[in-house]
Write a protein that holds these residues in place. Structure first.
Motif, PDB file in Angstrom:
ATOM      1  N   TYR A 147      -0.623  32.368   8.351  1.00 34.70           N
ATOM      2  CA  TYR A 147      -0.075  31.519   7.604  1.00 34.70           C
ATOM      3  C   TYR A 147       1.281  31.562   7.199  1.00 34.70           C
ATOM      4  O   TYR A 147       1.936  32.540   6.876  1.00 34.70           O
ATOM      5  CB  TYR A 147      -0.836  31.551   6.072  1.00 34.70           C
ATOM      6  N   PHE A 148       2.122  30.420   7.491  1.00 36.99           N
ATOM      7  CA  PHE A 148       3.486  30.380   7.402  1.00 36.99           C
ATOM      8  C   PHE A 148       3.982  29.735   6.132  1.00 36.99           C
ATOM      9  O   PHE A 148       3.472  28.782   6.017  1.00 36.99           O
ATOM     10  CB  PHE A 148       4.111  29.614   8.513  1.00 36.99           C
ATOM     11  N   SER A 149       4.526  30.394   5.298  1.00 36.18           N
ATOM     12  CA  SER A 149       5.123  29.952   4.147  1.00 36.18           C
ATOM     13  C   SER A 149       5.619  28.560   4.219  1.00 36.18           C
ATOM     14  O   SER A 149       6.279  28.152   5.102  1.00 36.18           O
ATOM     15  CB  SER A 149       5.931  30.774   3.455  1.00 36.18           C
ATOM     16  N   LEU A 165       6.400  39.952  15.000  1.00 34.54           N
ATOM     17  CA  LEU A 165       5.680  39.966  13.426  1.00 34.54           C
ATOM     18  C   LEU A 165       6.174  41.371  13.154  1.00 34.54           C
ATOM     19  O   LEU A 165       5.689  42.311  13.713  1.00 34.54           O
ATOM     20  CB  LEU A 165       4.577  39.387  13.520  1.00 34.54           C
ATOM     21  N   HIS A 166       6.387  41.465  11.941  1.00 37.18           N
ATOM     22  CA  HIS A 166       6.469  42.687  11.071  1.00 37.18           C
ATOM     23  C   HIS A 166       6.123  42.558   9.674  1.00 37.18           C
ATOM     24  O   HIS A 166       6.760  42.252   8.819  1.00 37.18           O
ATOM     25  CB  HIS A 166       8.041  43.286  11.203  1.00 37.18           C
ATOM     26  N   LYS A 167       4.821  42.485   9.262  1.00 42.76           N
ATOM     27  CA  LYS A 167       4.187  42.344   8.258  1.00 42.76           C
ATOM     28  C   LYS A 167       2.989  43.032   8.113  1.00 42.76           C
ATOM     29  O   LYS A 167       2.134  42.725   9.061  1.00 42.76           O
ATOM     30  CB  LYS A 167       4.046  40.841   8.001  1.00 42.76           C
ATOM     31  N   ASN A 168       2.659  43.659   6.871  1.00 37.99           N
ATOM     32  CA  ASN A 168       1.322  44.388   6.708  1.00 37.99           C
ATOM     33  C   ASN A 168      -0.012  43.281   7.031  1.00 37.99           C
ATOM     34  O   ASN A 168       0.016  42.134   6.108  1.00 37.99           O
ATOM     35  CB  ASN A 168       1.257  45.027   5.663  1.00 37.99           C
ATOM     36  N   LEU A 169      -0.668  43.415   7.902  1.00 41.66           N
ATOM     37  CA  LEU A 169      -1.893  42.702   7.992  1.00 41.66           C
ATOM     38  C   LEU A 169      -2.787  42.898   6.880  1.00 41.66           C
ATOM     39  O   LEU A 169      -3.184  44.009   6.438  1.00 41.66           O
ATOM     40  CB  LEU A 169      -2.476  42.639   9.331  1.00 41.66           C
ATOM     41  N   TYR A 197       0.170  36.301   5.911  1.00 37.35           N
ATOM     42  CA  TYR A 197       0.965  35.322   5.115  1.00 37.35           C
ATOM     43  C   TYR A 197       2.594  35.690   5.432  1.00 37.35           C
ATOM     44  O   TYR A 197       3.054  36.619   5.059  1.00 37.35           O
ATOM     45  CB  TYR A 197       0.693  35.228   3.690  1.00 37.35           C
ATOM     46  N   LEU A 198       3.174  34.932   6.054  1.00 35.94           N
ATOM     47  CA  LEU A 198       4.438  35.300   6.753  1.00 35.94           C
ATOM     48  C   LEU A 198       5.489  34.326   5.945  1.00 35.94           C
ATOM     49  O   LEU A 198       5.499  33.000   5.990  1.00 35.94           O
ATOM     50  CB  LEU A 198       4.619  34.866   8.258  1.00 35.94           C
ATOM     51  N   LYS A 199       6.568  34.982   5.452  1.00 34.68           N
ATOM     52  CA  LYS A 199       7.674  34.172   4.983  1.00 34.68           C
ATOM     53  C   LYS A 199       8.804  34.130   6.097  1.00 34.68           C
ATOM     54  O   LYS A 199       8.546  34.893   7.169  1.00 34.68           O
ATOM     55  CB  LYS A 199       8.091  34.874   3.892  1.00 34.68           C
ATOM     56  N   PRO A 200       9.776  33.481   6.185  1.00 32.87           N
ATOM     57  CA  PRO A 200      10.778  33.329   7.198  1.00 32.87           C
ATOM     58  C   PRO A 200      11.521  34.930   7.835  1.00 32.87           C
ATOM     59  O   PRO A 200      11.643  35.148   8.947  1.00 32.87           O
ATOM     60  CB  PRO A 200      12.035  32.644   6.661  1.00 32.87           C
ATOM     61  N   GLY A 201      11.615  35.567   6.830  1.00 33.38           N
ATOM     62  CA  GLY A 201      12.089  36.902   7.093  1.00 33.38           C
ATOM     63  C   GLY A 201      11.028  37.901   7.911  1.00 33.38           C
ATOM     64  O   GLY A 201      11.502  39.079   8.252  1.00 33.38           O
ATOM     65  N   ASP A 202       9.674  37.601   7.907  1.00 32.37           N
ATOM     66  CA  ASP A 202       8.698  38.478   8.561  1.00 32.37           C
ATOM     67  C   ASP A 202       8.548  38.329   9.788  1.00 32.37           C
ATOM     68  O   ASP A 202       7.688  39.076  10.674  1.00 32.37           O
ATOM     69  CB  ASP A 202       7.434  38.314   7.670  1.00 32.37           C
TER      70      ASP A 202
END
Length: 700
Positions: A147-149, A165-169, A197-202
C-alpha cells in the motif's frame, strides 16, 4: 412383453464425479491437518504399489475383492490432492522469503500488477525476488500486499518495475471479532501472508524492470477499456456499475449501491461470471457465423471463439467463477465441434477438477462455490420448475423460462448465501426479471462503445445511451431495495445448520421429482434435526452473558450482551448504519442473534467509570486521571484503556486490584507496547486488541 425403463444413476453418466470427491477430500484434509511432504509421499508410493499389486491378482480374486481396488484408487487420489495442496502453499518452499526475513532487512520487490487507487492509498501486488541481510543477498520468492501512501500525485510505479524496500512488514491477521470475516485465511489462500504500508522514504524505484509482454498487453487493454468508459460515462454511480459489468473492475463502485444490488439478489450482475461469458459466447457465434473465412472453417471458428473467451476471462481478472465458465464453455465448444457431447454433470466435474488441480484453494472461494451450485441447480431443476405451468403465449413463456432459471439457480445457492451473508433477497425474482435482460443489453452496448468509441459522434452517443440505461437499472434496483419486504436480514446460520438445510432442501426436491416415500421420511427427519439445532441455538442465546471489546481500528467499541440484548459503549460513529458498523460489529451481533439495543444492562457508579455487569466489574478509562492510592485497593475484573490516555500501569496497579488489562484498538501501537512492558514487569495479565483480536469474556 413389457418395456422396462432403466434409470442410469448420475454417477455412472458422469464418472468424473467419483474422482472429484476424493480430490476435494484430499485438499480439505491437507489444509486442516497439514501432513508432511514425506508422509504424503509415502502414502502415494504405498497405494500406487497396492493398485499395481491388485492388477497382478487372478481375475476371480480381483472380482471378489473389487472394493479394495476402489478404496486404493480413492485414497491415492486423496494423497495426490494433498501433495498438490502442499506444493501450492508457498510456505512449503525453502525459497519463501518469510523463512529468512528479519525486520532490518531490505527487499527487492517486483510490482506484479498496475496500481489500484484506494481511498487513502494505492494498492499493488508485489513479488519478492531478493532478501538483503546486511551485505548478503539471498534469492527469494513470495507475494506481498503493498500500500503506497496517497500524496498529491500517485507514485511513479508501473507494472514490471522493481523497488528496493526497507520497511518492517506486518503479518496479515484477523480482527478476531466474533463472526467476523476470516481475512487472514482469505489472504493465505491467495498466498499473501504479509503487507506493508509505504511512504516515499520507505522505498526506491530501481532502474531494472521485468514485465511479461503478454500480461503487459492484458493490463494495457484493460486500462484502455477503462479509459474509454471514463471518457464517455461521467457520472460516478453509472461509471462504477459499467466498469464492473464489463470487465469486473470494482474500485469505483459505490458501497451503498453495491449493497442494494446484494439486497435484491442481483449482485451477480456486477461480478463477472457465467452470465457474462454466455452473452459474450452468443455474440461471438453470431459474429463468426457472418465472416465467410471463419464460417467455412470449423477449426478457425473454435480457435477464435476460445481465444476471445479466454482473453475476456483474463482481462476481467480471472476470478474462480470466470475461470469455471471459461473451462465449461471450452468443453461445450470442443464437444459441439467434435460431435462428442457428454453429461453436463460430467463436464462440471471435469472443469472443477482442472481448476482445483490448478489452484486447490479455489475450493474455499465463495464465487467458485456459488458458481457451481448455481449451474448445478439450473441443470437439475430448471426443466422441472419450467414444467410447473404450460403457457401458450410465446412472450409470457419466455418470461416464465427466465423465472424458472432464477428459481433453479436460487434453490442451491440460498443456503450458502445465508451462511456467508446472513440474508435472503425476498424479491430476487422481480429484481432478476428486470436486471438480467437490462444488464445483457447494457453489456452489448458497452462492447459496442469500447469497439467504436473512436468513430466521431458514435462514441459520444453510445456512451450517453449506455449511461442512461445503467442509470435506469440503478434506479430500479434502488427502488426495489427500498420496499419493506425486499430483504430478510440477520439470519443466524452456521456450518451445521447449512448442511442440514441442504439435506432438507435436496430431500424435498427429489421427493417431489421421484415421489419416493423414503426421501419424504428423510426430509421429515432433516426438518426435525434443523428445528432442534435452531431451538438449541435459541436456548444458548437466552443464556448468554458476555463482554466484548471489538477490534475496530482507531475506535472504541464495547458491547455488554445479555440474551438477545446488547448495550453499546463506544464512538458515536459506530452507531450509524455504515461500513464501520457493518464490517466490524454487525457480523458478531448477527452470529449471537442480538436484536435489541438497550442502555440499561450495565450498572454504573456515580462517576460513570466502573460498570457492573453480571459478576464482573469493568473500568473504562479514556482520559488521564490522577488517583490517590487508597488504604485498600479497589477490586475490578477488567480495566479497558482507550484513546491513548496519559497513564502508567504501575499507577493503576497501586490503586486497583485488577485481574485483566485490555488495550483496545483506539490506542497507538507504540503506547500499547509501552503498557505491555509494564504489565510484564509487574506480572499482570493483559490483552492487546489490535494485535490479538477482540477481547471476549463471559460475565456469568
Amino acid at each position: 412383453m413389457t418395456n422396462t425403463r432403466y434409470l442410469i444413476p448420475t454417477w455412472k453418466k458422469a464418472p468424473f464425479i467419483r474422482l472429484l470427491i476424493p480430490l476435494i477430500a484430499g485438499i480439505i484434509l491437507q489444509w486442516y491437518l497439514q501432513f508432511s511432504l514425506m508422509l504424503v509421499g509415502i502414502a502415494i508410493g504405498c497405494f500406487v504399489l497396492l493398485v499395481i499389486a491388485f492388477r497382478l491378482l487372478p481375475e476371480k480374486t480381483r472380482f471378489r475383492l473389487y472394493w479394495i481396488n476402489g478404496i486404493s484408487i480413492n485414497v491415492l487420489i486423496m494423497a495426490v490432492a494433498a501433495l498438490i495442496t502442499h506444493q501450492k502453499d508457498i510456505r512449503s518452499t525453502s525459497a519463501w522469503f518469510g523463512h529468512t526475513y528479519k525486520d532490518s532487512d531490505y527487499l527487492v520487490v517486483r510490482i506484479n500488477e498496475p496500481l489500484t487507487e484506494k481511498t487513502k492509498s494505492y494498492k499493488a501486488e508485489g513479488i519478492v525476488e531478493t532478501v538483503i541481510h546486511h551485505d548478503t543477498s539471498t534469492t527469494a520468492t513470495g507475494k506481498l500486499l503493498l500500500y503506497f501512501s496517497k500524496d498529491s500525485l500517485p507514485p511513479a510505479i508501473r507494472y514490471g518495475d522493481k523497488i528496493l524496500l526497507h520497511k518492517n512488514l506486518q503479518a496479515i491477521k484477523n480482527s478476531g471479532n466474533p463472526g467476523g470475516f476470516n481475512y487472514e485465511r482469505y489472504a493465505a489462500f491467495q498466498q499473501f501472508f504479509h503487507n506493508a504500508y509505504l511512504k516515499p522514504g520507505d522505498y526506491v524505484v530501481l532502474k531494472e524492470k521485468s514485465a511479461n509482454p503478454f500480461w503487459q498487453w492484458i493490463y494495457t487493454a484493460k486500462a484502455s477499456v477503462l479509459a474509454t468508459l471514463k471518457k464517455h460515462i461521467t457520472t460516478k454511480d453509472e461509471l462504477g456499475i459499467a466498469e464492473a459489468l464489463l470487465i469486473g473492475y470494482k474500485e469505483d463502485l459505490d458501497k451503498d449501491l453495491v449493497q442494494a444490488y446484494s439486497n435484491t439478489g442481483v449482485v451477480h450482475i456486477i461480478a463477472v461470471s457465467g452470465l457474462h461469458l454466455g452473452l459474450i459466447y452468443m455474440l461471438l457465434l453470431w459474429m463468426f457465423n457472418r465472416i465467410p473465412v471463419v464460417k467455412k472453417s470449423k477449426l478457425l471458428k473454435v480457435i477464435f471463439t476460445l481465444g476471445c473467451l479466454w482473453l475476456f476471462a483474463l482481462i476481467t481478472g480471472g476470478s474462480a467463477s470466470v475461470l469455471r465458465s471459461a473451462v465449461m464453455f471450452t468443453f461445450i465448444i470442443l464437444g459441439e465441434n467434435t460431435g462428442k457431447k457428454s453429461s453436463m454433470y460430467n463436464s462440471l466435474a471435469v472443469s472443477a477438477a482442472l481448476l482445483l488441480v490448478y489452484n486447490p484453494y479455489f475450493l474455499w472461494d465463495v464465487g467458485f462455490q456459488l458458481s457451481y451450485l448455481a449451474v448445478i441447480g439450473i441443470v437439475a431443476f430448471q426443466q422441472p420448475v419450467n414444467n410447473w405451468f404450460y403457457i401458450k403465449n410465446k412472450w409470457v413463456d419466455k418470461v416464465w423460462r427466465l423465472t424458472a432459471v432464477s428459481i433453479a439457480a436460487q434453490l442451491l445457492t440460498f443456503p450458502i448465501c445465508i451462511y456467508y451473508f446472513h440474508q435472503f433477497p425476498v424479491l430476487f425474482l422481480l429484481a432478476n426479471l428486470i436486471a438480467v435482460p437490462l444488464s445483457s443489453i447494457i453489456l452489448f452496448m458497452e462492447i459496442f462503445l469500447a469497439a467504436f468509441s473512436w468513430v466521431p459522434y458514435l462514441g459520444i452517443y453510445a456512451g450517453k445511451l449506455t449511461a442512461l440505461m445503467v442509470m435506469i437499472m440503478n434506479k430500479i434496483i434502488l427502488w426495489i431495495n427500498e420496499l419493506p419486504i425486499a430483504l430478510w436480514d440477520k439470519i443466524p446460520a452456521n456450518l451445521l445448520t447449512t448442511w442440514l438445510l441442504y439435506a432438507l432442501l435436496l430431500g424435498i426436491c427429489y421427493w417431489l421429482l421421484n415421489k419416493n416415500k423414503a426421501l419424504f421420511r428423510f426430509s421429515l427427519w432433516m426438518t426435525l434435526a434443523f428445528t432442534a439445532v435452531h431451538a438449541y441455538g435459541k436456548w444458548v442465546v437466552y443464556r448468554q452473558k458476555k463482554i466484548i471489546v471489538y477490534n475496530v481500528p482507531q475506535h472504541r467499541a464495547v458491547d455488554f450482551i445479555e440474551g438477545s440484548s446488547y448495550q453499546f459503549l463506544g464512538d458515536s460513529i459506530l452507531l450509524e448504519d455504515g461500513l464501520l458498523q457493518n464490517f466490524h460489529l454487525k457480523p458478531a451481533r448477527t452470529a449471537m442473534q442480538l436484536t435489541r439495543r438497550s442502555d440499561m444492562l450495565a450498572k454504573t457508579d456515580k462517576e460513570q467509570r466502573i460498570f457492573v455487569f453480571g459478576n464482573k466489574r469493568i473500568l473504562l478509562i479514556d482520559t488521564a486521571l490522577v488517583y490517590e492510592p487508597p488504604a485498600q485497593k479497589i477490586p475490578v475484573d477488567i480495566i479497558v484503556l482507550s484513546r491513548n490516555p496519559k497513564l502508567y500501569i504501575p499507577q493503576l496497579a497501586a490503586v486497583f486490584d485488577c485481574r485483566q488489562y485490555v488495550f483496545d484498538a483506539s490506542n497507538s501501537l507504540w503506547k500499547i507496547n509501552y503498557w505491555k512492558k509494564d504489565c510484564e514487569k509487574l506480572l499482570l495479565r493483559f490483552h492487546s486488541v489490535a494485535e490479538q483480536g477482540a477481547f471476549v469474556m463471559d460475565a456469568e
